[in-house]
Design a protein around this motif. Structure first.
Motif, PDB file in Angstrom:
ATOM      1  N   PRO A 170     -19.603   7.638   0.018  1.00 13.02           N
ATOM      2  CA  PRO A 170     -19.460   8.603   1.110  1.00 13.02           C
ATOM      3  C   PRO A 170     -20.017   9.989   0.814  1.00 13.02           C
ATOM      4  CG  PRO A 170     -17.407   8.480  -0.101  1.00 13.02           C
ATOM      5  CD  PRO A 170     -18.354   7.483  -0.749  1.00 13.02           C
ATOM      6  N   ILE A 171     -20.543  10.199  -0.392  1.00 19.08           N
ATOM      7  CA  ILE A 171     -21.027  11.539  -0.756  1.00 19.08           C
ATOM      8  C   ILE A 171     -22.205  11.938   0.128  1.00 19.08           C
ATOM      9  CG2 ILE A 171     -22.110  12.916  -2.580  1.00 19.08           C
ATOM     10  CD1 ILE A 171     -20.549  11.264  -4.601  1.00 19.08           C
ATOM     11  N   ALA A 172     -22.147  13.137   0.688  1.00 17.63           N
ATOM     12  CA  ALA A 172     -23.212  13.641   1.549  1.00 17.63           C
ATOM     13  C   ALA A 172     -24.456  13.955   0.718  1.00 17.63           C
ATOM     14  CB  ALA A 172     -22.744  14.880   2.295  1.00 17.63           C
ATOM     15  N   ARG A 173     -25.558  13.347   1.103  1.00 22.85           N
ATOM     16  CA  ARG A 173     -26.842  13.586   0.432  1.00 22.85           C
ATOM     17  C   ARG A 173     -27.934  13.690   1.497  1.00 22.85           C
ATOM     18  NH1 ARG A 173     -24.446   9.502  -3.015  1.00 22.85           N
ATOM     19  NH2 ARG A 173     -24.053  10.356  -5.097  1.00 22.85           N
ATOM     20  N   PRO A 174     -29.131  14.160   1.135  1.00 21.67           N
ATOM     21  CA  PRO A 174     -30.237  14.153   2.092  1.00 21.67           C
ATOM     22  C   PRO A 174     -30.425  12.742   2.667  1.00 21.67           C
ATOM     23  CG  PRO A 174     -30.831  15.410   0.158  1.00 21.67           C
ATOM     24  CD  PRO A 174     -29.528  14.764  -0.160  1.00 21.67           C
ATOM     25  N   TYR A 175     -30.849  12.667   3.911  1.00 24.14           N
ATOM     26  CA  TYR A 175     -30.868  11.402   4.628  1.00 24.14           C
ATOM     27  C   TYR A 175     -31.544  10.242   3.879  1.00 24.14           C
ATOM     28  CZ  TYR A 175     -31.665   8.105   8.474  1.00 24.14           C
ATOM     29  OH  TYR A 175     -31.719   6.980   9.261  1.00 24.14           O
ATOM     30  N   PRO A 176     -32.775  10.382   3.369  1.00 21.26           N
ATOM     31  CA  PRO A 176     -33.382   9.236   2.690  1.00 21.26           C
ATOM     32  C   PRO A 176     -32.637   8.832   1.423  1.00 21.26           C
ATOM     33  CG  PRO A 176     -34.701  11.200   2.346  1.00 21.26           C
ATOM     34  CD  PRO A 176     -33.688  11.538   3.401  1.00 21.26           C
ATOM     35  N   VAL A 177     -32.017   9.800   0.764  1.00 22.69           N
ATOM     36  CA  VAL A 177     -31.262   9.498  -0.455  1.00 22.69           C
ATOM     37  C   VAL A 177     -29.966   8.773  -0.097  1.00 22.69           C
ATOM     38  CG1 VAL A 177     -30.272  10.445  -2.575  1.00 22.69           C
ATOM     39  CG2 VAL A 177     -32.257  11.548  -1.521  1.00 22.69           C
ATOM     40  N   ALA A 178     -29.326   9.199   0.981  1.00 27.01           N
ATOM     41  CA  ALA A 178     -28.114   8.522   1.441  1.00 27.01           C
ATOM     42  C   ALA A 178     -28.412   7.081   1.824  1.00 27.01           C
ATOM     43  CB  ALA A 178     -27.516   9.272   2.627  1.00 27.01           C
ATOM     44  N   VAL A 179     -29.520   6.872   2.510  1.00 27.81           N
ATOM     45  CA  VAL A 179     -29.900   5.508   2.895  1.00 27.81           C
ATOM     46  C   VAL A 179     -30.226   4.675   1.656  1.00 27.81           C
ATOM     47  CG1 VAL A 179     -31.580   4.095   4.135  1.00 27.81           C
ATOM     48  CG2 VAL A 179     -30.739   6.216   5.163  1.00 27.81           C
ATOM     49  N   GLY A 180     -31.019   5.237   0.753  1.00 33.81           N
ATOM     50  CA  GLY A 180     -31.371   4.509  -0.461  1.00 33.81           C
ATOM     51  C   GLY A 180     -30.162   4.149  -1.293  1.00 33.81           C
ATOM     52  N   THR A 181     -29.197   5.055  -1.365  1.00 28.38           N
ATOM     53  CA  THR A 181     -27.966   4.784  -2.106  1.00 28.38           C
ATOM     54  C   THR A 181     -27.237   3.585  -1.517  1.00 28.38           C
ATOM     55  OG1 THR A 181     -27.728   7.134  -2.647  1.00 28.38           O
ATOM     56  CG2 THR A 181     -25.773   5.760  -2.868  1.00 28.38           C
ATOM     57  N   ALA A 182     -27.116   3.539  -0.198  1.00 29.70           N
ATOM     58  CA  ALA A 182     -26.441   2.421   0.463  1.00 29.70           C
ATOM     59  C   ALA A 182     -27.218   1.120   0.294  1.00 29.70           C
ATOM     60  CB  ALA A 182     -26.257   2.740   1.947  1.00 29.70           C
ATOM     61  N   VAL A 183     -28.535   1.203   0.355  1.00 31.03           N
ATOM     62  CA  VAL A 183     -29.379   0.022   0.141  1.00 31.03           C
ATOM     63  C   VAL A 183     -29.132  -0.569  -1.245  1.00 31.03           C
ATOM     64  CG1 VAL A 183     -31.779  -0.717  -0.240  1.00 31.03           C
ATOM     65  CG2 VAL A 183     -31.189   0.632   1.790  1.00 31.03           C
ATOM     66  N   GLY A 184     -29.063   0.306  -2.254  1.00 30.20           N
ATOM     67  CA  GLY A 184     -28.824  -0.161  -3.614  1.00 30.20           C
ATOM     68  C   GLY A 184     -27.448  -0.772  -3.793  1.00 30.20           C
ATOM     69  N   ILE A 185     -26.424  -0.139  -3.218  1.00 29.11           N
ATOM     70  CA  ILE A 185     -25.055  -0.632  -3.374  1.00 29.11           C
ATOM     71  C   ILE A 185     -24.896  -2.016  -2.743  1.00 29.11           C
ATOM     72  CG2 ILE A 185     -22.662  -0.254  -2.629  1.00 29.11           C
ATOM     73  CD1 ILE A 185     -23.215   2.762  -2.967  1.00 29.11           C
ATOM     74  N   LEU A 186     -25.487  -2.192  -1.560  1.00 29.46           N
ATOM     75  CA  LEU A 186     -25.361  -3.463  -0.857  1.00 29.46           C
ATOM     76  C   LEU A 186     -26.431  -4.477  -1.266  1.00 29.46           C
ATOM     77  CD1 LEU A 186     -24.493  -2.206   2.746  1.00 29.46           C
ATOM     78  CD2 LEU A 186     -22.941  -2.949   0.942  1.00 29.46           C
ATOM     79  N   GLU A 187     -27.308  -4.076  -2.175  1.00 29.19           N
ATOM     80  CA  GLU A 187     -28.376  -4.940  -2.696  1.00 29.19           C
ATOM     81  C   GLU A 187     -29.251  -5.495  -1.577  1.00 29.19           C
ATOM     82  OE1 GLU A 187     -26.428  -7.810  -5.200  1.00 29.19           O
ATOM     83  OE2 GLU A 187     -26.227  -6.380  -6.848  1.00 29.19           O
ATOM     84  N   ILE A 188     -29.633  -4.601  -0.690  1.00 23.09           N
ATOM     85  CA  ILE A 188     -30.524  -4.949   0.411  1.00 23.09           C
ATOM     86  C   ILE A 188     -31.969  -4.858  -0.066  1.00 23.09           C
ATOM     87  CG2 ILE A 188     -31.380  -4.098   2.643  1.00 23.09           C
ATOM     88  CD1 ILE A 188     -28.501  -3.327   3.291  1.00 23.09           C
ATOM     89  N   ASP A 189     -32.822  -5.714   0.455  1.00 24.05           N
ATOM     90  CA  ASP A 189     -34.233  -5.715   0.102  1.00 24.05           C
ATOM     91  C   ASP A 189     -34.851  -4.355   0.436  1.00 24.05           C
ATOM     92  OD1 ASP A 189     -37.242  -6.199   1.078  1.00 24.05           O
ATOM     93  OD2 ASP A 189     -36.745  -7.699  -0.433  1.00 24.05           O
ATOM     94  N   VAL A 190     -35.371  -3.683  -0.559  1.00 20.32           N
ATOM     95  CA  VAL A 190     -35.862  -2.314  -0.386  1.00 20.32           C
ATOM     96  C   VAL A 190     -37.081  -2.273   0.527  1.00 20.32           C
ATOM     97  CG1 VAL A 190     -36.697  -0.242  -1.555  1.00 20.32           C
ATOM     98  CG2 VAL A 190     -34.970  -1.676  -2.647  1.00 20.32           C
ATOM     99  N   GLN A 191     -37.975  -3.235   0.386  1.00 23.08           N
ATOM    100  CA  GLN A 191     -39.179  -3.245   1.217  1.00 23.08           C
ATOM    101  C   GLN A 191     -38.825  -3.347   2.700  1.00 23.08           C
ATOM    102  OE1 GLN A 191     -42.624  -3.061  -0.030  1.00 23.08           O
ATOM    103  NE2 GLN A 191     -42.767  -2.487   2.126  1.00 23.08           N
ATOM    104  N   LYS A 192     -37.860  -4.201   3.016  1.00 22.76           N
ATOM    105  CA  LYS A 192     -37.432  -4.330   4.409  1.00 22.76           C
ATOM    106  C   LYS A 192     -36.792  -3.029   4.894  1.00 22.76           C
ATOM    107  CE  LYS A 192     -36.523  -9.311   4.181  1.00 22.76           C
ATOM    108  NZ  LYS A 192     -35.458 -10.350   4.231  1.00 22.76           N
ATOM    109  N   ALA A 193     -35.980  -2.439   4.033  1.00 25.32           N
ATOM    110  CA  ALA A 193     -35.326  -1.183   4.404  1.00 25.32           C
ATOM    111  C   ALA A 193     -36.362  -0.090   4.657  1.00 25.32           C
ATOM    112  CB  ALA A 193     -34.362  -0.751   3.304  1.00 25.32           C
ATOM    113  N   LEU A 194     -37.377  -0.008   3.818  1.00 26.31           N
ATOM    114  CA  LEU A 194     -38.419   1.000   3.988  1.00 26.31           C
ATOM    115  C   LEU A 194     -39.157   0.822   5.313  1.00 26.31           C
ATOM    116  CD1 LEU A 194     -39.891   1.076   0.379  1.00 26.31           C
ATOM    117  CD2 LEU A 194     -38.755   2.976   1.530  1.00 26.31           C
TER     118      LEU A 194
END
Length: 213
Positions: free
Chosen positions: A113-137
């Motif tokens: 839940p830590i507030a970060r710049p938007y792309p960093v917040a999204v990337g953090t969630a992508v990593g935690i949930l182990e979502i495919d990074v290429q698809k997320a991008l």
């Protein structure tokens, strides 16, 4: 995580209905329209395409990709994201959207839940949930582009069909930018979209505004 669930999550995150307020930002496009720089479909495609290839969208994609890794130094990446904000309101844009994204995503998906710049917040969630990074991008950049096209549809005004033609014309640029961002290093960060930066700065002093940036 199976591919269907992954797709459902990403579609939800980058939907216009996800409560981060993306619809209220034009990323300087409002000023570009008022000044006559963006006047229709061709100039809109060129404007958004340049931001994707050479500007803030490219940088945000690189930051997202690196924030998604399990050993990411999120503090340093966040500092880079803030430093790359080219104007006061651009900084507000990335911080406000990032804080909103982190809050709602943590409540729904149990991410950080830590507030970060938007792309960093999204990337953090992508990593935690182990979502495919290429698809997320790809979907992240698609949402960015769709939001700017939507702003032009409302403000130029541009017809809905013409707006969809513009977005379709950007598909290959979106995919190419996503692929390049996935393999880029933090040393590759940087932009060369001076007109978009100047438009964002000028927007801060406009007396009448529809969008926040």
């Amino acid at each position: 995580m199976n591919e269907v669930r992954e797709a459902q999550i990403l579609q939800s995150w980058f939907s216009p209905s996800y409560p981060i307020g993306a619809f209220s930002y034009s990323h300087g496009l409002e000023t570009a329209i008022l000044s006559g720089t963006v006047t229709g479909t061709e100039t809109l495609i060129e404007w958004v395409g340049d931001v994707l290839r050479f500007g803030a969208a490219r940088n945000d994609a690189i930051l997202l990709s690196h924030a998604s890794t399990h050993d990411a130094d999120l503090v340093s990446i966040s500092q880079l994201a803030e430093a790359l904000a080219s104007s006061r309101e651009r900084h507000i844009e990335t911080m406000a959207q990032g804080a909103a994204f982190a809050k709602v995503t943590a409540e729904v998906y149990g991410t950080d839940p830590i507030a970060r710049p938007y792309p960093v917040a999204v990337g953090t969630a992508v990593g935690i949930l182990e979502i495919d990074v290429q698809k997320a991008l790809s979907l992240f950049l698609h949402a960015f582009s769709a939001n700017l096209v939507s702003a032009a549809v409302r403000f130029l005004p541009l017809g809905q069909t013409a707006g969809q033609r513009c977005l379709a014309a950007l598909f290959s640029v979106i995919e190419d930018t996503a692929a390049r961002a996935h393999s880029a290093t933090l040393d590759d960060l940087g932009s060369a979209t001076i007109l978009t930066d100047l438009a964002a700065i000028q927007h801060e002093t406009q007396k009448v505004r529809i969008f926040r940036t």
